[in-house]
Design a protein around this motif. Sequence first.
Motif, PDB file in Angstrom:
ATOM      1  N   LYS A 119       1.044  -1.136  -0.173  1.00 13.54           N
ATOM      2  CA  LYS A 119       0.263  -0.326   0.227  1.00 13.54           C
ATOM      3  C   LYS A 119       0.966   1.560  -0.289  1.00 13.54           C
ATOM      4  O   LYS A 119       0.234   2.396  -0.451  1.00 13.54           O
TER       5      LYS A 119
ATOM      6  N   TYR B 170      -4.483  -2.998  -8.275  1.00 11.89           N
ATOM      7  CA  TYR B 170      -4.338  -2.639  -7.318  1.00 11.89           C
ATOM      8  C   TYR B 170      -5.424  -4.017  -6.782  1.00 11.89           C
ATOM      9  O   TYR B 170      -7.104  -3.371  -6.959  1.00 11.89           O
TER      10      TYR B 170
ATOM     11  N   ASN C 184       1.676   2.793  -4.300  1.00 10.15           N
ATOM     12  CA  ASN C 184       0.738   4.092  -4.535  1.00 10.15           C
ATOM     13  C   ASN C 184       0.026   4.643  -3.344  1.00 10.15           C
ATOM     14  O   ASN C 184      -0.790   4.672  -3.567  1.00 10.15           O
ATOM     15  N   ARG C 185       0.563   4.588  -2.128  1.00 13.11           N
ATOM     16  CA  ARG C 185       0.002   5.764  -1.272  1.00 13.11           C
ATOM     17  C   ARG C 185      -0.942   5.388  -0.444  1.00 13.11           C
ATOM     18  O   ARG C 185      -1.536   6.388  -0.445  1.00 13.11           O
ATOM     19  N   LEU C 186      -1.411   4.276  -0.997  1.00 12.59           N
ATOM     20  CA  LEU C 186      -2.748   4.184   0.216  1.00 12.59           C
ATOM     21  C   LEU C 186      -2.128   4.134   1.382  1.00 12.59           C
ATOM     22  O   LEU C 186      -3.552   5.055   2.418  1.00 12.59           O
TER      23      LEU C 186
ATOM     24  N   VAL D 148      -1.758   3.067 -11.306  1.00 13.49           N
ATOM     25  CA  VAL D 148      -1.093   1.616 -10.484  1.00 13.49           C
ATOM     26  C   VAL D 148      -2.739   0.726 -10.182  1.00 13.49           C
ATOM     27  O   VAL D 148      -3.446   0.895  -9.442  1.00 13.49           O
TER      28      VAL D 148
ATOM     29  N   ARG E  82      -2.845   6.359  -8.295  1.00  9.30           N
ATOM     30  CA  ARG E  82      -3.442   4.917  -8.163  1.00  9.30           C
ATOM     31  C   ARG E  82      -3.974   5.179  -9.051  1.00  9.30           C
ATOM     32  O   ARG E  82      -4.589   3.839  -9.482  1.00  9.30           O
ATOM     33  N   ARG E  83      -4.593   5.876 -10.147  1.00  9.35           N
ATOM     34  CA  ARG E  83      -5.148   5.332 -11.151  1.00  9.35           C
ATOM     35  C   ARG E  83      -4.566   4.974 -12.302  1.00  9.35           C
ATOM     36  O   ARG E  83      -4.825   4.141 -13.471  1.00  9.35           O
TER      37      ARG E  83
ATOM     38  N   ARG F 224     -10.345   4.649  -2.916  1.00 11.66           N
ATOM     39  CA  ARG F 224      -9.330   6.004  -3.121  1.00 11.66           C
ATOM     40  C   ARG F 224      -8.246   4.672  -3.326  1.00 11.66           C
ATOM     41  O   ARG F 224      -7.489   5.104  -5.040  1.00 11.66           O
TER      42      ARG F 224
ATOM     43  N   PRO G 104      -4.910  10.245  -6.289  1.00 13.27           N
ATOM     44  CA  PRO G 104      -5.577   9.733  -6.877  1.00 13.27           C
ATOM     45  C   PRO G 104      -4.918   9.842  -9.035  1.00 13.27           C
ATOM     46  O   PRO G 104      -5.065   8.372  -8.869  1.00 13.27           O
TER      47      PRO G 104
ATOM     48  N   THR H  48     -12.022   3.167 -12.547  1.00 11.70           N
ATOM     49  CA  THR H  48     -10.935   3.878 -13.357  1.00 11.70           C
ATOM     50  C   THR H  48     -11.604   4.819 -15.013  1.00 11.70           C
ATOM     51  O   THR H  48     -11.123   5.480 -14.806  1.00 11.70           O
TER      52      THR H  48
ATOM     53  N   VAL I 119      -9.025   2.302  -6.488  1.00  8.34           N
ATOM     54  CA  VAL I 119      -9.260   2.868  -8.293  1.00  8.34           C
ATOM     55  C   VAL I 119      -8.731   4.266  -8.760  1.00  8.34           C
ATOM     56  O   VAL I 119      -8.886   4.713  -9.243  1.00  8.34           O
ATOM     57  N   GLY I 120      -8.140   5.437  -7.307  1.00  4.67           N
ATOM     58  CA  GLY I 120      -8.202   6.646  -8.054  1.00  4.67           C
ATOM     59  C   GLY I 120      -9.395   7.857  -7.656  1.00  4.67           C
ATOM     60  O   GLY I 120      -9.276   8.507  -8.319  1.00  4.67           O
TER      61      GLY I 120
ATOM     62  N   LEU J 282     -13.385   7.231 -13.814  1.00  9.76           N
ATOM     63  CA  LEU J 282     -12.901   8.605 -13.385  1.00  9.76           C
ATOM     64  C   LEU J 282     -11.915   9.105 -14.626  1.00  9.76           C
ATOM     65  O   LEU J 282     -11.333  10.363 -14.616  1.00  9.76           O
TER      66      LEU J 282
END
Lengths: 255, 518
Positions: free
Chosen positions: A45, A79, A48-50, A77, A74-75, B126, A71, A99, B128-129, A102
């Motif tokens: 985590k 997960y 991807n900086r969760l 990468v 993470r778009r 979070r 955000p 995603t 999924v962005g 988004l």
Amino acid sequence: MIEVEGLTKRYDGRVVVDDLSFEVGAGELLVLLGGSGCGKTTTLKMINRLIEPSAGVVRIGGRDTRELSGPELRRGVGYGFQQVGLFPHMSVAENVGVTPSLLGWSPDRIRSRVDQLLALVQLEPAAFRDRAPSALSGGEQQRVGIARALAAEPGVLLLDEPFGALDPLTRDHLQQALIRIRRELSLTVVFVTHDMVEALLLGDRIAVLRDGGLAQLGTPGELLQSPADEGVAELMATPRRHAGIVDSLLADADG
Amino acid sequence: MPMADELALLPGYAIAHLQLSLMAIGLGVAISVPTGIWVTRNARLEPAVLGAASVLQTIPSLALLALMVPLLAGLAGLLSGLGVELRSIGFLPAVAALTLYSVLPILRNTVTGIAGVDAALIEAARGVGMTDRQRLLRVELPLALPVIVAGLRTATVWVVGTATLATPVGATSLGNYIFSGLQTRNFTAVLVGSIASAGLAIGLDALVRTLERGLVERSRVRIGLAAGFLALLCALALGAQLVRVASSAQRPIAIGAKTFTEQYILAEILAQQVSRWTGLETRAVQSLGSTVVFDALRSGEIDVYVDYSGTIYATIMKREGLPGDRARVLEEVRQYLADEHGVLLVGALGFENTYALAMRGRDARERRVGDISGLVPLAPGLEIGGDYEFFVRAEWQALESVYGLRFRAQRAMDSALMYQAIAAGEVDVISAYSTDGRIASLGLALLRDDRGVVPPYDAIVLASPGLARRHPEVVEALEALAGRIDEPTMQQMNGAVDEHGLAPAEVARRFLEGLRFR
Ligand SMILES: Nc1ncnc2c1ncn2[C@@H]1O[C@H](COP(=O)(O)OP(=O)(O)OP(=O)(O)O)[C@@H](O)[C@H]1O
Ligand SMILES: [Mg+2]
């Protein structure tokens, strides 16, 4: 492709991930292997900086991940979560397409991408597209979870025990599918598991974690031939020991 | 009154009720949902905000409504300096109170709904962005929706029900049926009002539920149906408002009435007199609380109403000590109203409606009680019933201190029930109104105030500041009523409504007919 340098996580002073450094090459699949609570999920985590690291740097494609907003990062990468986490109020297709939506893809492009991915994880698109997550088996949910992680064509895929809690046959099936998919898409993958056989089967290299630190990092062959310490040696011996037990059971049955 | 007459009032009352309810619920959602979201983002604030909302909820709804009037009047005072005009009775205080009332259920459910979303799904969002905002809109709110809507449904039912209590602050609603019906013992009206308000609550609730199911099942048909209906209702409410605004270019003369039979009759007499003499349109603002009505007159929100000299003397001028005679009190009140409030005392109608202690006639005869002094020795063995105001009024304090009256028990109750209670023997003495038709029909004996403690209660017509300037003809029409109603006449008219079920408007019409030919 991924460079991890001095990665550390502390919770209230307790060190959970301790000064971890490793690299994952482009198109490589690195397995993070270790017992429960050793910090595998936390490490994944932080990539991807969760979870924000307490110290250390993660670079993807040479770029410090802190240069992007969370955000945005993470778009790009994919997960796959340990507990899958499909959105219960969205259909399978909407979950997979989340995603891309988004990112502002056109509905047509999303639709064809969703069908392509469902086929890739071997779910018949016409039959599964409009179902609710609650109407799927555990294994089907995990496959949808992987499809969702892959949807926005990420270069990097992070998977946290994606095949836990599955029967051996389905598990074998999905492992084969993953091997195929990562070759087809030449993905860079970090794959968390505590299953030694799965690690040997899938990993180009394996990082053995213990108490948040790196016990050993190497190819399956290296780990088998020259384990760094007693613990790693013992871990590496388990598949063989299991195979031995199975062999003798088979011999008894034949005799 | 026949059913048809009641039903003729239904569209107006129902639409006004709908306007109030929709406005309050809409504002409630607009306040509560964003506040709820904000609270979930600032967990430390949660106890304070939810606590404040709960406290609001514990204020009895009738009191909350009544409190809005002085609150808004104060605000209006501040704002008038800025050239903004604010009305402190009617729609505004009602909407303000009902909105506050709707906040808690929606707020609480928004908070619990969002807080109840599975942490794994928050992390997946979070992962999924999603940005914080996207997470809120695409994951948290949709998943919290059923809980939020449950709160909205609670609020809807509460608000529609509580809106019936908006009548005493001057907002028209289905409560007008209930308040005036209870006072004039017109139970058809009470029934129509109650059923209509229950029906409205059930209807709106069904609409909200349909909307919710449509959203959850993403059924276009359901959403369309519910949204269409809601839009129709809003259009109806808004349309009625526009028509009202357009037609009120020439503002009708607003005639106020407090919440008892005599007041309804007198308001009708004033209204019919004004329209007969001047041809001006009139508007009834009925069932106003006793102090609300004076505030409304002072601020010009109603133009005329009938009050009683003793009431002004005791509760507004706050005079203590023994009052003087009838003429002197009247003169003092006239002076005071003109000097302090610019209110014009148009004239006294000719009768007094005073608080008088009454006993069952048979008891009075048997025990030889004719005046209050005679009651004093018996009082410790008797129970007294009074209307809601009576026991906190200066008159009661004077009766207690001057005569030394002490009863075994005192019970405050609705004035209509008070008469039933004494007839049924549940209380022995009541604070009757001297013009009440039921005194005669129930055979009650009024006890003389032999020590002159209770001030005179001359019925007086009051006009708002400026009415004489704007409409001298209205004041003239009302002056013509001075001295025209004596006590027996008033008792008869009250009896006609309370005992014989005539409509106040009909009684007023007959009275004015009689005047013309006299
Ligand atoms: N938010 C947190 N606060 C405090 N401690 C935490 C937090 N999250 C994880 N930990 C601790 O950090 C350690 C590592 O957790 P992590 O989830 O990374 O383990 P894991 O290797 O993924 O284990 P598993 O195989 O059981 O999933 C555990 O001891 C856990 O209790
Ligand atoms: Mg884990």
